[in-house]
Design a protein around this motif. Structure first.
Motif, PDB file in Angstrom:
ATOM      1  N   GLN A  64       0.826  -1.224   0.000  1.00 22.50           N
ATOM      2  CA  GLN A  64       0.000   0.000   0.000  1.00 22.50           C
ATOM      3  C   GLN A  64       0.853   1.264   0.000  1.00 22.50           C
ATOM      4  OE1 GLN A  64      -3.323  -1.111   0.290  1.00 22.50           O
ATOM      5  NE2 GLN A  64      -4.574   0.613   0.863  1.00 22.50           N
ATOM      6  N   ALA A  65       1.946   1.258  -0.765  1.00 24.54           N
ATOM      7  CA  ALA A  65       2.829   2.423  -0.782  1.00 24.54           C
ATOM      8  C   ALA A  65       3.342   2.747  -2.176  1.00 24.54           C
ATOM      9  CB  ALA A  65       4.025   2.179   0.150  1.00 24.54           C
ATOM     10  N   LEU A  66       3.081   1.899  -3.164  1.00 23.96           N
ATOM     11  CA  LEU A  66       3.685   2.091  -4.476  1.00 23.96           C
ATOM     12  C   LEU A  66       3.182   3.352  -5.165  1.00 23.96           C
ATOM     13  CD1 LEU A  66       5.710   0.819  -6.408  1.00 23.96           C
ATOM     14  CD2 LEU A  66       3.841  -0.474  -7.449  1.00 23.96           C
ATOM     15  N   HIS A  67       1.991   3.819  -4.820  1.00 21.49           N
ATOM     16  CA  HIS A  67       1.452   5.025  -5.455  1.00 21.49           C
ATOM     17  C   HIS A  67       2.267   6.272  -5.117  1.00 21.49           C
ATOM     18  CE1 HIS A  67      -0.414   4.612  -1.510  1.00 21.49           C
ATOM     19  NE2 HIS A  67      -0.744   5.878  -1.526  1.00 21.49           N
ATOM     20  N   TRP A  68       3.168   6.180  -4.126  1.00 20.25           N
ATOM     21  CA  TRP A  68       4.054   7.292  -3.796  1.00 20.25           C
ATOM     22  C   TRP A  68       5.377   7.205  -4.555  1.00 20.25           C
ATOM     23  CZ3 TRP A  68       1.721  11.047  -1.408  1.00 20.25           C
ATOM     24  CH2 TRP A  68       0.720  10.786  -0.462  1.00 20.25           C
ATOM     25  N   MET A  69       5.592   6.142  -5.314  1.00 21.33           N
ATOM     26  CA  MET A  69       6.910   5.856  -5.885  1.00 21.33           C
ATOM     27  C   MET A  69       6.901   5.922  -7.410  1.00 21.33           C
ATOM     28  SD  MET A  69       7.820   2.574  -3.451  1.00 21.33           S
ATOM     29  CE  MET A  69       7.445   2.596  -1.688  1.00 21.33           C
ATOM     30  N   ARG A  70       8.089   6.028  -7.987  1.00 26.70           N
ATOM     31  CA  ARG A  70       8.263   5.981  -9.443  1.00 26.70           C
ATOM     32  C   ARG A  70       8.397   4.502  -9.827  1.00 26.70           C
ATOM     33  NH1 ARG A  70      13.871   7.935  -9.904  1.00 26.70           N
ATOM     34  NH2 ARG A  70      13.950   6.319  -8.321  1.00 26.70           N
ATOM     35  N   HIS A  71       7.284   3.826 -10.004  1.00 27.02           N
ATOM     36  CA  HIS A  71       7.335   2.372 -10.037  1.00 27.02           C
ATOM     37  C   HIS A  71       8.112   1.808 -11.223  1.00 27.02           C
ATOM     38  CE1 HIS A  71       3.584   3.330 -12.237  1.00 27.02           C
ATOM     39  NE2 HIS A  71       3.860   2.254 -12.962  1.00 27.02           N
ATOM     40  N   GLU A  72       8.050   2.473 -12.403  1.00 20.59           N
ATOM     41  CA  GLU A  72       8.777   1.937 -13.555  1.00 20.59           C
ATOM     42  C   GLU A  72      10.279   1.943 -13.293  1.00 20.59           C
ATOM     43  OE1 GLU A  72       6.708   4.549 -13.759  1.00 20.59           O
ATOM     44  OE2 GLU A  72       5.238   4.288 -15.382  1.00 20.59           O
ATOM     45  N   VAL A  73      10.806   3.050 -12.790  1.00 21.54           N
ATOM     46  CA  VAL A  73      12.228   3.145 -12.479  1.00 21.54           C
ATOM     47  C   VAL A  73      12.590   2.182 -11.347  1.00 21.54           C
ATOM     48  CG1 VAL A  73      14.049   4.691 -11.637  1.00 21.54           C
ATOM     49  CG2 VAL A  73      12.323   5.541 -13.250  1.00 21.54           C
ATOM     50  N   LEU A  74      11.736   2.135 -10.336  1.00 23.84           N
ATOM     51  CA  LEU A  74      11.992   1.288  -9.176  1.00 23.84           C
ATOM     52  C   LEU A  74      12.120  -0.183  -9.571  1.00 23.84           C
ATOM     53  CD1 LEU A  74      12.162   0.773  -6.107  1.00 23.84           C
ATOM     54  CD2 LEU A  74       9.648   0.683  -6.101  1.00 23.84           C
ATOM     55  N   PHE A  75      11.200  -0.687 -10.378  1.00 25.46           N
ATOM     56  CA  PHE A  75      11.244  -2.100 -10.752  1.00 25.46           C
ATOM     57  C   PHE A  75      12.549  -2.437 -11.470  1.00 25.46           C
ATOM     58  CE2 PHE A  75       6.298  -2.210 -11.023  1.00 25.46           C
ATOM     59  CZ  PHE A  75       6.236  -2.295  -9.644  1.00 25.46           C
ATOM     60  N   ALA A  76      13.000  -1.547 -12.343  1.00 22.48           N
ATOM     61  CA  ALA A  76      14.251  -1.787 -13.060  1.00 22.48           C
ATOM     62  C   ALA A  76      15.430  -1.800 -12.087  1.00 22.48           C
ATOM     63  CB  ALA A  76      14.448  -0.719 -14.131  1.00 22.48           C
ATOM     64  N   GLU A  77      15.424  -0.907 -11.110  1.00 24.02           N
ATOM     65  CA  GLU A  77      16.528  -0.851 -10.151  1.00 24.02           C
ATOM     66  C   GLU A  77      16.533  -2.066  -9.232  1.00 24.02           C
ATOM     67  OE1 GLU A  77      16.956   4.027  -9.844  1.00 24.02           O
ATOM     68  OE2 GLU A  77      15.777   2.935  -8.354  1.00 24.02           O
ATOM     69  N   LEU A  78      15.348  -2.546  -8.873  1.00 24.20           N
ATOM     70  CA  LEU A  78      15.270  -3.701  -7.985  1.00 24.20           C
ATOM     71  C   LEU A  78      15.746  -4.983  -8.659  1.00 24.20           C
ATOM     72  CD1 LEU A  78      11.836  -3.092  -6.207  1.00 24.20           C
ATOM     73  CD2 LEU A  78      14.091  -3.098  -5.116  1.00 24.20           C
ATOM     74  N   SER A  79      15.551  -5.087  -9.957  1.00 23.25           N
ATOM     75  CA  SER A  79      15.868  -6.338 -10.652  1.00 23.25           C
ATOM     76  C   SER A  79      17.328  -6.736 -10.457  1.00 23.25           C
ATOM     77  CB  SER A  79      15.542  -6.227 -12.144  1.00 23.25           C
ATOM     78  OG  SER A  79      16.344  -5.235 -12.759  1.00 23.25           O
ATOM     79  N   GLY A  80      18.233  -5.744 -10.322  1.00 18.79           N
ATOM     80  CA  GLY A  80      19.638  -6.048 -10.145  1.00 18.79           C
ATOM     81  C   GLY A  80      20.030  -6.410  -8.725  1.00 18.79           C
ATOM     82  N   LEU A  81      19.094  -6.305  -7.780  1.00 22.08           N
ATOM     83  CA  LEU A  81      19.385  -6.593  -6.375  1.00 22.08           C
ATOM     84  C   LEU A  81      18.817  -7.929  -5.916  1.00 22.08           C
ATOM     85  CD1 LEU A  81      18.605  -3.086  -4.795  1.00 22.08           C
ATOM     86  CD2 LEU A  81      20.856  -4.042  -5.308  1.00 22.08           C
ATOM     87  N   LEU A  82      18.130  -8.644  -6.815  1.00 22.93           N
ATOM     88  CA  LEU A  82      17.391  -9.848  -6.423  1.00 22.93           C
ATOM     89  C   LEU A  82      18.123 -11.121  -6.818  1.00 22.93           C
ATOM     90  CD1 LEU A  82      13.977  -8.461  -7.601  1.00 22.93           C
ATOM     91  CD2 LEU A  82      14.499  -9.035  -5.216  1.00 22.93           C
TER      92      LEU A  82
END
Length: 266
Positions: free
Chosen positions: A115-133
């Motif tokens: 319940q917090a993604l609406h505060w975030m830049r989700h497209e950029v965030l998903f790309a950045e997270l992919s390299g940390l998983l």
């Protein structure tokens, strides 16, 4: 850095924001094959509604939030529950690239956003997270029910009308809980390279007292808009008079959207 949800708003959040059903946590464990050796990130962790119960399922939980008061209350909740494997980090989605150093190169098994993604830049965030998983890990976007003032019930419509009159604004934002929001997030996960993108729901009914309903409202009002403590009893009475008497049945629909990284080849 914060979004204006500190102070008394954070206190209402800790007391009145509901937790997540055990079945949802089990679904996350199975989807990402979480183990006692894994580390997970709860981004926008609030006061720990997800991070605290997740801690018993993994090696370590990192709770990250831009509001210091949220993190303080999350740490207090964690201590009350005897959780010793959680870290509370001040930061937002824009700080995700710096997490690699904090994790000392250890990959994340999962990033959960409740319940917090609406505060975030989700497209950029998903790309950045992919390299940390890690392989087979991924992202889970959760919505813990529609805002109380957006239900199709008499009491919800009365609440919405009262709040709109009080704050002088139309309340339409779904906080990322609407169907079109989930579809948009699903497309963004796929575009960022996540596979096995799927969505499911857990539904149940909950009876709310007026205190719970009012506390939930106050947990969602920005700190600079929340009536001062001396004015809050009158604010509560105004809402009470607008609503029908008795308890309020809320149909809670918990939305779980997940996307996985590719599994390692053997």
């Amino acid at each position: 850095m914060g979004l204006g949800f500190g102070g008394d708003v954070a206190t209402y959040y800790a007391r009145f924001r509901r937790g997540y059903p055990a079945g949802v946590l089990e679904d996350l464990r199975e989807t990402f094959q979480l183990t006692p050796d894994d580390t997970v990130l709860d981004l926008g962790c609030g006061t720990g509604q997800l991070a605290v119960p997740l801690a018993s399922r993994v090696r370590h939980v990192v709770g990250m939030d831009p509001e210091p008061d949220m993190l303080r209350l999350a740490a207090e909740t964690s201590a009350r529950h005897g959780v010793t494997n959680a870290s509370w980090v001040l930061g937002s989605d824009t700080d995700v690239p710096a997490l690699g150093a904090l994790l000392h190169g250890r990959p994340l098994a999962m990033t959960v956003i409740g319940q917090a993604l609406h505060w975030m830049r989700h497209e950029v965030l998903f790309a950045e997270l992919s390299g940390l998983l890690r392989p087979g890990g991924g992202v889970a976007v959760l919505a813990n029910g529609t805002p109380a003032w957006l239900h199709d019930t008499d009491w919800s419509r009365a609440l919405r009308g009262c709040l709109e009159e009080y704050f002088g604004t139309e309340l339409k934002a779904s906080c990322g809980t609407a169907g079109e929001d989930r579809e948009r997030y699903a497309r963004a996960l796929a575009a960022a390279g996540f596979g096995e993108v799927r969505h499911r729901e857990v539904s149940y009914a909950e009876e709310l007292t007026f205190e719970e309903l009012f506390g939930g409202v106050c947990s969602a009002v920005p700190e600079d808009m929340l009536p001062a403590p001396a004015e809050r009893p009158a604010f509560a009475e105004r809402i009470r008079q607008a609503l029908p008497h008795g308890t309020f049945t809320e149909q809670v629909r918990v939305s779980v959207l997940t996307g996985r990284t590719a599994r390692a080849r053997h």
